[in-house]
Design a protein around this motif. Structure first.
Motif, PDB file in Angstrom:
ATOM      1  N   MET A  36       0.845  -1.184   0.000  1.00  8.52           N
ATOM      2  CA  MET A  36       0.000   0.000   0.000  1.00  8.52           C
ATOM      3  C   MET A  36       0.891   1.247   0.000  1.00  8.52           C
ATOM      4  O   MET A  36       1.873   1.326   0.725  1.00  8.52           O
ATOM      5  CB  MET A  36      -0.877  -0.013   1.240  1.00  8.52           C
ATOM      6  N   SER A  37       0.545   2.186  -0.842  1.00  7.85           N
ATOM      7  CA  SER A  37       1.374   3.386  -0.926  1.00  7.85           C
ATOM      8  C   SER A  37       0.998   4.384   0.163  1.00  7.85           C
ATOM      9  O   SER A  37      -0.143   4.490   0.579  1.00  7.85           O
ATOM     10  CB  SER A  37       1.260   4.017  -2.309  1.00  7.85           C
ATOM     11  N   THR A  38       1.992   5.112   0.597  1.00  7.35           N
ATOM     12  CA  THR A  38       1.818   6.109   1.641  1.00  7.35           C
ATOM     13  C   THR A  38       1.365   7.432   1.023  1.00  7.35           C
ATOM     14  O   THR A  38       1.487   7.621  -0.204  1.00  7.35           O
ATOM     15  CB  THR A  38       3.143   6.334   2.387  1.00  7.35           C
ATOM     16  N   PRO A  39       0.876   8.372   1.831  1.00  5.61           N
ATOM     17  CA  PRO A  39       0.549   9.696   1.295  1.00  5.61           C
ATOM     18  C   PRO A  39       1.751  10.372   0.630  1.00  5.61           C
ATOM     19  O   PRO A  39       1.595  11.061  -0.374  1.00  5.61           O
ATOM     20  CB  PRO A  39       0.081  10.468   2.525  1.00  5.61           C
ATOM     21  N   THR A  40       2.947  10.118   1.150  1.00  8.57           N
ATOM     22  CA  THR A  40       4.149  10.686   0.542  1.00  8.57           C
ATOM     23  C   THR A  40       4.391  10.084  -0.835  1.00  8.57           C
ATOM     24  O   THR A  40       4.692  10.801  -1.796  1.00  8.57           O
ATOM     25  CB  THR A  40       5.374  10.474   1.456  1.00  8.57           C
ATOM     26  N   ASP A  41       4.234   8.761  -0.963  1.00  4.49           N
ATOM     27  CA  ASP A  41       4.378   8.110  -2.266  1.00  4.49           C
ATOM     28  C   ASP A  41       3.341   8.638  -3.251  1.00  4.49           C
ATOM     29  O   ASP A  41       3.656   8.885  -4.418  1.00  4.49           O
ATOM     30  CB  ASP A  41       4.211   6.594  -2.141  1.00  4.49           C
TER      31      ASP A  41
END
Length: 143
Positions: free
Chosen positions: A1-6
């Motif tokens: 799962m991608s982070t908000p930063t990603d």
């Protein structure tokens, strides 16, 4: 799962790539009024693209392609839920010469293009990421 930063990094890079694609479309005719320019650029970045295309049109030139870009996200902010990113790029503009549309060639004495530093700020507003600030440095400003 991608982070908000990603997610912010990916959205910023996508907007940056979209801006150059839009500029290439408008550059085919040096149409500085082309509404496609507003899809991925706004504020100072949009003004810079318009200035470049206006100058080309005034000189009777068009863009002969798009620069080859190598963008890197240098920073995102704020930390937990980024809504802005700074991009640094060492783009090759030799693939996007200004050409005379009648001959398909650069005018005599025209610069050949080359690698140049580009810095861009990309920001999200109303769930849309656009390039807001754009600084294009001289040929040879990056290696």
């Amino acid at each position: 799962m991608s982070t908000p930063t990603d997610q912010a990094r990916n959205a910023a890079l996508s907007a940056y790539a979209g801006m150059w694609a839009d500029a290439a479309v408008a550059g085919r005719t040096a149409d500085w009024k082309d509404s496609v320019l507003t899809h991925h650029a706004t504020d100072q970045a949009l003004a810079e693209l318009v200035r470049i295309l206006y100058r080309e049109q005034a000189q009777g030139l068009v863009s002969g392609g798009a620069p080859v870009t190598h963008p890197q996200v240098a920073q995102v902010s704020p930390g937990a839920a980024p809504t802005a990113a700074m991009i640094e790029d060492c783009a090759d503009t030799s693939t996007a010469p200004e050409i005379d549309p009648r001959t398909g060639r650069p005018p005599a004495g025209a610069a050949a293009g080359g690698r140049r530093l580009i810095r861009a700020r990309v920001a999200e507003a109303d769930l849309v990421w656009r390039v807001t600030d754009l600084a294009i440095f001289a040929i040879g400003s990056c290696s």
